[in-house]
Design a protein around this motif. Structure first.
Motif, short mmCIF file in Angstrom:
data_model
loop_
_atom_site.label_atom_id
_atom_site.label_comp_id
_atom_site.label_asym_id
_atom_site.label_seq_id
_atom_site.Cartn_x
_atom_site.Cartn_y
_atom_site.Cartn_z
N GLU A 147 0.89 -1.05 0.07
CA GLU A 147 -0.09 -0.07 0.08
C GLU A 147 0.96 1.41 -0.01
O GLU A 147 0.46 2.36 -0.47
CB GLU A 147 -0.92 -0.04 1.24
CG GLU A 147 -2.22 -0.82 1.15
CD GLU A 147 -2.93 -0.68 -0.10
OE1 GLU A 147 -3.30 0.40 -0.60
OE2 GLU A 147 -3.24 -1.89 -0.61
N ASP A 171 -2.12 -12.64 -0.96
CA ASP A 171 -2.72 -11.25 -0.88
C ASP A 171 -1.90 -10.16 -1.96
O ASP A 171 -2.37 -9.61 -2.63
CB ASP A 171 -2.47 -10.56 0.48
CG ASP A 171 -1.14 -10.70 1.22
OD1 ASP A 171 -0.27 -11.42 0.66
OD2 ASP A 171 -1.01 -9.97 1.96
N ALA A 207 -3.08 -8.54 -5.47
CA ALA A 207 -2.95 -7.03 -5.30
C ALA A 207 -2.15 -6.39 -6.45
O ALA A 207 -2.58 -5.28 -7.18
CB ALA A 207 -2.56 -6.61 -4.19
#
Length: 137
Positions: free
Chosen positions: A36, A60, A64
């Motif tokens: 992020e 994950d 992403a």
């Protein structure tokens, strides 16, 4: 699977100018563990970090960084796979926000050696690189 120690060698095999293995935290870990806030800066870095994510079974991160247009609904990992190494053969820009990376990833599963040779396509959107798809050789 447990996260690697930050000082362990990065699974992607990247080395510094003195041919010393880079630590996971200084290499792919900074992208995989902090997607992020620290996206991969270019397609080759994203490709290497995705290899490390496969080694660490980080679905994950893989999800992403997979372009929504081609992203699978889920990822399954072969629990018996033992990743052996990555070689980046070539990388090239194919446009202002597109690139290709050719690589060979080696692993062993069930006592059988497997060689994944692919030319992957990447796109940058809103400042982030995404894996789109690839052609296996």
């Amino acid at each position: 699977m447990a996260s690697p120690e930050p000082t362990n060698a990065c699974p992607c095999g990247q080395t510094n100018a003195r041919q010393q293995a880079l630590a996971y935290a200084a290499c792919c870990g900074r992208y995989v563990d902090h997607f992020e806030t620290a996206p991969a800066p270019d397609a080759p870095s994203l490709m290497r970090s995705r290899y490390s994510a496969f080694v660490r079974e980080r679905a994950d991160y893989l999800q992403a960084t997979w372009h929504p247009r081609t992203r699978p609904a889920q990822l399954d990992f072969d629990p018996g796979a033992r990743w052996l190494g990555l070689t980046v053969r070539s990388q090239r820009s194919t446009g202002e926000d597109t690139a290709e990376v050719e690589f060979v990833a080696r692993y062993r599963v069930g006592g059988r050696a497997v060689r994944l040779h692919e030319t992957s396509r990447f796109v940058r959107e809103d400042g982030r690189w995404f894996y789109v798809d690839g052609d296996q050789q």
